[in-house]
Design a protein around this motif. Structure first.
Motif, PDB file in Angstrom:
ATOM      1  N   PHE A  13       0.824  -1.212   0.000  1.00  0.00           N
ATOM      2  CA  PHE A  13       0.000   0.000   0.000  1.00  0.00           C
ATOM      3  C   PHE A  13       0.854   1.256   0.000  1.00  0.00           C
ATOM      4  O   PHE A  13       1.830   1.371   0.743  1.00  0.00           O
ATOM      5  N   LEU A  14       0.474   2.206  -0.844  1.00  0.00           N
ATOM      6  CA  LEU A  14       1.152   3.501  -0.899  1.00  0.00           C
ATOM      7  C   LEU A  14       0.199   4.517  -1.528  1.00  0.00           C
ATOM      8  O   LEU A  14      -0.421   4.246  -2.555  1.00  0.00           O
ATOM      9  N   LYS A  23       5.356  12.467   5.568  1.00  0.00           N
ATOM     10  CA  LYS A  23       5.171  11.132   4.992  1.00  0.00           C
ATOM     11  C   LYS A  23       4.507  11.186   3.624  1.00  0.00           C
ATOM     12  O   LYS A  23       4.674  10.279   2.811  1.00  0.00           O
ATOM     13  N   TYR A  24       3.746  12.251   3.381  1.00  0.00           N
ATOM     14  CA  TYR A  24       2.973  12.348   2.146  1.00  0.00           C
ATOM     15  C   TYR A  24       3.590  13.282   1.112  1.00  0.00           C
ATOM     16  O   TYR A  24       3.007  13.511   0.056  1.00  0.00           O
ATOM     17  N   THR A  25       4.782  13.805   1.400  1.00  0.00           N
ATOM     18  CA  THR A  25       5.479  14.633   0.418  1.00  0.00           C
ATOM     19  C   THR A  25       6.071  13.737  -0.662  1.00  0.00           C
ATOM     20  O   THR A  25       6.142  12.513  -0.522  1.00  0.00           O
ATOM     21  N   MET A  26       6.537  14.343  -1.747  1.00  0.00           N
ATOM     22  CA  MET A  26       7.163  13.574  -2.819  1.00  0.00           C
ATOM     23  C   MET A  26       8.404  12.834  -2.314  1.00  0.00           C
ATOM     24  O   MET A  26       8.664  11.689  -2.689  1.00  0.00           O
ATOM     25  N   ASN A  27       9.171  13.495  -1.417  1.00  0.00           N
ATOM     26  CA  ASN A  27      10.351  12.835  -0.841  1.00  0.00           C
ATOM     27  C   ASN A  27       9.958  11.613  -0.016  1.00  0.00           C
ATOM     28  O   ASN A  27      10.597  10.570  -0.084  1.00  0.00           O
ATOM     29  N   GLY A  28       8.896  11.773   0.805  1.00  0.00           N
ATOM     30  CA  GLY A  28       8.426  10.663   1.615  1.00  0.00           C
ATOM     31  C   GLY A  28       7.960   9.507   0.760  1.00  0.00           C
ATOM     32  O   GLY A  28       8.248   8.340   1.052  1.00  0.00           O
ATOM     33  N   TRP A  29       7.238   9.823  -0.304  1.00  0.00           N
ATOM     34  CA  TRP A  29       6.757   8.808  -1.244  1.00  0.00           C
ATOM     35  C   TRP A  29       7.936   8.093  -1.912  1.00  0.00           C
ATOM     36  O   TRP A  29       7.982   6.872  -1.974  1.00  0.00           O
ATOM     37  N   PHE A  30       8.916   8.873  -2.388  1.00  0.00           N
ATOM     38  CA  PHE A  30      10.067   8.304  -3.093  1.00  0.00           C
ATOM     39  C   PHE A  30      10.896   7.406  -2.171  1.00  0.00           C
ATOM     40  O   PHE A  30      11.341   6.326  -2.565  1.00  0.00           O
ATOM     41  N   ASN A  31      11.082   7.858  -0.926  1.00  0.00           N
ATOM     42  CA  ASN A  31      11.844   7.051   0.028  1.00  0.00           C
ATOM     43  C   ASN A  31      11.182   5.707   0.297  1.00  0.00           C
ATOM     44  O   ASN A  31      11.849   4.688   0.447  1.00  0.00           O
TER      45      ASN A  31
END
Length: 224
Positions: free
Chosen positions: A56-57, A212-220
Motif C-alpha cells: 500500500f502507498l 510522509k505524504y510529500t514527494m520525498n516521503g513517497w520516493f523514500n
C-alpha cells in the motif's frame, strides 16, 4: 496500459522493477494481469493490496502553500464531464442556498449535459490555471470516482496548499492527517453540507505526519 511482453523486455535492462498503480483494478482490470511481472508492486487501493498481495502507498503532495488569505471563492472544483456531473450540479444548488461562493468548472464531452449553476468549458485548463483557481479558493472539493477508495491527487493538493476539503471519500477518515475541522465528508446520495464548516479556520497538520505524504516521503518508501 503497458503490454506484458514490453514489461518483460524492460526487465532485461533493469536490476529491479517497481510498479505504482493509482487506479483500482475494478476500473482498470489489466492491473490484475501485469502487477505480478514487477519485482515489487504498490497500489493506492487498499482492497487491491489485500487481494493481489501488493504494497500500500498513497499518492503524494506536489503542491506548496501560497499563504493566500484573500480568497475569491469559498470552494472550487475542476472536473471532467462524467458520472459525477449530477452530484456536482446538486452540490452547486445546495451551496447557492447556503450563500456559499463557489466555482465549479466542468470539461465538456460528447454528452450534452445542461446546467445553469456550473461553468461548462470546451478546452482543458492548463495546470497553471488550475493552480491559480486552487489558490483563490479557501476549500477544495473532491468527488471520488465510482469503485475507487484510493485517495485522489485533489486530496493531496489540499494538504499541500493547506486548504480545507469537502470529499465524498469516506475512507479519508482512516488516515492520520484527517481532521474534521479541515475535512468534511459528504454522502454521494444525500449531499448535505453544514454551512458552519466554512467558518472553521484551517488547522495545520503536524509536520511529522505531513512529511510522509510529500514527494520525498513517497520516493523514500518506494525505493526502500
Amino acid at each position: 496500459f503497458i503490454d506484458v511482453n514490453a514489461i518483460k523486455q524492460f526487465k532485461n535492462y533493469s536490476k529491479k522493477s517497481i510498479a505504482f498503480f493509482n487506479d483500482s483494478s475494478t476500473r482498470c482490470p489489466k492491473i490484475k494481469k501485469v502487477h505480478s511481472y514487477f519485482d515489487k508492486s504498490f497500489s493506492f487501493e487498499k482492497d487491491d493490496c489485500k487481494n493481489y498481495n501488493m504494497h500500500f502507498l498513497t499518492n503524494w503532495i506536489y503542491t506548496n502553500s501560497s499563504n493566500t488569505t484573500n480568497y475569491t471563492y469559498q470552494i472550487s472544483n475542476v472536473s471532467s464531464m462524467d458520472k459525477r456531473f449530477n452530484l456536482l450540479n446538486n452540490l452547486s444548488i445546495e451551496l447557492s442556498k447556503l450563500s456559499i461562493k463557489y466555482k465549479f468548472i466542468v470539461l465538456k464531452n460528447k454528452k450534452n449535459y445542461k446546467s445553469t449553476s456550473l461553468d461548462i468549458i470546451d478546452q482543458k485548463l492548463s495546470l497553471e490555471e488550475i493552480n491559480k483557481l486552487n489558490n483563490e479558493s479557501e476549500t477544495l472539493l473532491d468527488i471520488n470516482r465510482e469503485n475507487q477508495e484510493g485517495l485522489s491527487f485533489r486530496i493531496f493538493e489540499s494538504l499541500g496548499y493547506k486548504k480545507k476539503l469537502i470529499t465524498t471519500n469516506k475512507d479519508i477518515m482512516n488516515y492520520d492527517f484527517y481532521n474534521p475541522k479541515n475535512i468534511y465528508v459528504i454522502d454521494k446520495k444525500f449531499p448535505k453540507i453544514d454551512a458552519s464548516f466554512f467558518k472553521e479556520k484551517y488547522e495545520d497538520i503536524p509536520t511529522e505526519i505531513l512529511e510522509k505524504y510529500t514527494m520525498n516521503g513517497w520516493f523514500n518508501k518506494i525505493t526502500s
